[in-house]
Design an enzyme around this catalytic site. Structure first.
Site, PDB file in Angstrom:
ATOM      1  CG  ASP A   1      -2.202  -0.696   1.005  1.00  0.00           C
ATOM      2  OD1 ASP A   1      -2.449  -1.096  -0.149  1.00  0.00           O
ATOM      3  OD2 ASP A   1      -2.977  -0.852   1.967  1.00  0.00           O
TER       4      ASP A   1
ATOM      5  CE  LYS B   1      -6.773   0.628  -0.549  1.00  0.00           C
ATOM      6  NZ  LYS B   1      -7.268   0.828   0.749  1.00  0.00           N
TER       7      LYS B   1
ATOM      8  CG  MET C   1      -7.013   8.356   7.356  1.00  0.00           C
ATOM      9  SD  MET C   1      -7.917   7.014   6.599  1.00  0.00           S
ATOM     10  CE  MET C   1      -8.311   5.994   8.002  1.00  0.00           C
TER      11      MET C   1
HETATM   12  N1  SAH Z   1      -3.355   0.653   9.343  1.00  0.00           N
HETATM   13  C1  SAH Z   1      -2.698   1.913   9.600  1.00  0.00           C
HETATM   14  C2  SAH Z   1      -3.618   3.083   9.412  1.00  0.00           C
HETATM   15  C3  SAH Z   1      -4.066   3.259   7.980  1.00  0.00           C
HETATM   16  S1  SAH Z   1      -5.102   4.636   7.791  1.00  0.00           S
HETATM   17  C4  SAH Z   1      -2.100   1.878  11.016  1.00  0.00           C
HETATM   18  O1  SAH Z   1      -2.397   0.977  11.787  1.00  0.00           O
HETATM   19  O2  SAH Z   1      -1.316   2.775  11.336  1.00  0.00           O
HETATM   20  C5  SAH Z   1      -3.954   5.855   7.224  1.00  0.00           C
HETATM   21  C6  SAH Z   1      -3.737   6.910   8.293  1.00  0.00           C
HETATM   22  O3  SAH Z   1      -2.863   6.418   9.290  1.00  0.00           O
HETATM   23  C7  SAH Z   1      -3.072   8.173   7.794  1.00  0.00           C
HETATM   24  O4  SAH Z   1      -3.978   9.043   7.160  1.00  0.00           O
HETATM   25  C8  SAH Z   1      -2.560   8.745   9.091  1.00  0.00           C
HETATM   26  O5  SAH Z   1      -3.593   9.321   9.848  1.00  0.00           O
HETATM   27  C9  SAH Z   1      -2.106   7.483   9.805  1.00  0.00           C
HETATM   28  N2  SAH Z   1      -0.683   7.195   9.559  1.00  0.00           N
HETATM   29  C10 SAH Z   1      -0.174   6.061   9.064  1.00  0.00           C
HETATM   30  N3  SAH Z   1       1.174   6.128   9.012  1.00  0.00           N
HETATM   31  C11 SAH Z   1       1.508   7.334   9.507  1.00  0.00           C
HETATM   32  C12 SAH Z   1       2.738   8.012   9.733  1.00  0.00           C
HETATM   33  N4  SAH Z   1       3.928   7.452   9.447  1.00  0.00           N
HETATM   34  N5  SAH Z   1       2.706   9.247  10.262  1.00  0.00           N
HETATM   35  C13 SAH Z   1       1.537   9.840  10.587  1.00  0.00           C
HETATM   36  N6  SAH Z   1       0.350   9.262  10.389  1.00  0.00           N
HETATM   37  C14 SAH Z   1       0.331   8.020   9.868  1.00  0.00           C
END
Ligand code: SAH
Length: 279
Positions: free
Chosen positions: A46, A68, A183
């Site tokens: 992803d 996406k 998000m």
């Molecule tokens: N499955 C992922 C979340 C996916 S949704 C998890 O468990 O972390 C995607 C959102 O995750 C982004 O829009 C942001 O809000 C957050 N996110 C994921 N990686 C990030 C990062 N390195 N820094 C800041 N926010 C992050």
């Protein structure tokens, strides 16, 4: 990697491993994830998976991007699942790599259920979710004794890409001292208004952590009342976590990354007495 003291599961041909890659820093991968990367025939990854992580793959592995755009309903979700099924049925070891943890706002459950329906064997490998590991890289604990006994994780987007209506914002504002938002950048203005309307103070501390755990990480400290304005003013862009609550104040003492760049830390960021800290 010599780790023969532990009996790792075998990545069998014809199966899918739905795997969390953590928030970005490759060092935050689990051993299961690294071993899966080394064995996979196909890796379907992803947008939020850091490219350095793909370097663990064997040279002949087929690497496919299934990114996406955040928040938008994805017409491709079904196609991705169908592709995983097709690859597994052709006898490949399929690694489905997702940012953070696959079961936290990651649609991992949806993909796994389609594998179940298609009778494809699978394994779930949890990852460090951004809302915990990413905050730790900003020096912000998700919980801290004396501040919060609960923490809420929410998504600022629902399936239709709008600020989620199903959330009871008043109840949330009253019940959860710390709220970690995924998000949430697009609707930060309306989210903060709803929380203030529910009784949260406009001056309550907020941190916005962008690109957590990556070399480009930035942390902006603001308040609930000003966070939407500051996010715009500072041109902060996703991926970002927004965290609300007094745990943000601990960053003045726990910003270990800042310390390595010369920041002076306070052992007493909450103004507690030494006796209180030792309790
Ligand atoms: N499955 C992922 C979340 C996916 S949704 C998890 O468990 O972390 C995607 C959102 O995750 C982004 O829009 C942001 O809000 C957050 N996110 C994921 N990686 C990030 C990062 N390195 N820094 C800041 N926010 C992050």
């Amino acid at each position: 990697m010599q780790l023969s003291f532990y009996d790792f599961p075998q990545f069998l041909e014809g199966s899918v491993w739905l795997t969390g890659a953590g928030p970005g820093d490759p060092g935050l991968l689990t051993l299961h994830a690294v071993r899966a990367l080394q064995q996979a025939d196909v890796i379907v990854y992803d947008a939020l998976v850091d490219k350095r992580i793909l370097e663990f793959a064997k040279p002949e592995a087929q690497i496919e991007y299934a990114g996406k755009r955040g928040g938008k309903p994805s017409p491709k979700q079904r196609d991705i699942s169908l592709k995983l099924i097709e690859l597994a049925k052709s006898g490949k070891r399929v690694l489905r790599l997702k940012g953070g943890d696959p079961f936290v706002f990651g649609r991992g459950g949806e993909e796994a259920l389609m594998l179940v329906e298609a009778n494809v064997p699978f394994r779930i490998i949890p990852g460090i979710t951004a809302g915990i590991g990413g905050l730790a890289y900003a020096g912000i604990p998700a919980t801290h004794r004396g501040i919060n006994q609960t923490v809420t994780f929410l998504t600022g987007h629902d399936q239709n890409g709008v600020a989620p209506d199903q959330i009871d914002w008043d109840a949330l504002a009253k019940s959860s001292p710390v709220i970690v938002m995924y998000m949430a950048m697009k609707h930060l203005g309306s989210i903060s208004e709803k929380l203030i309307a529910g009784g949260r103070k406009a001056h309550e501390p907020v941190a916005i952590v962008c690109n957590a755990s990556l070399p480009t990480q930035s942390v902006s400290e603001t308040t609930l009342g000003s966070c939407a304005f500051d996010a715009q003013r500072l041109k902060l862009v996703p991926p970002a976590l927004v965290v609300l609550g007094d745990v943000v104040r601990l960053r003045a003492g726990l910003d270990w990354l800042g310390l390595s760049k010369g920041r002076e830390l306070s052992p007493n960021p909450l103004g507690d007495t030494i006796e209180q800290l030792a309790q």
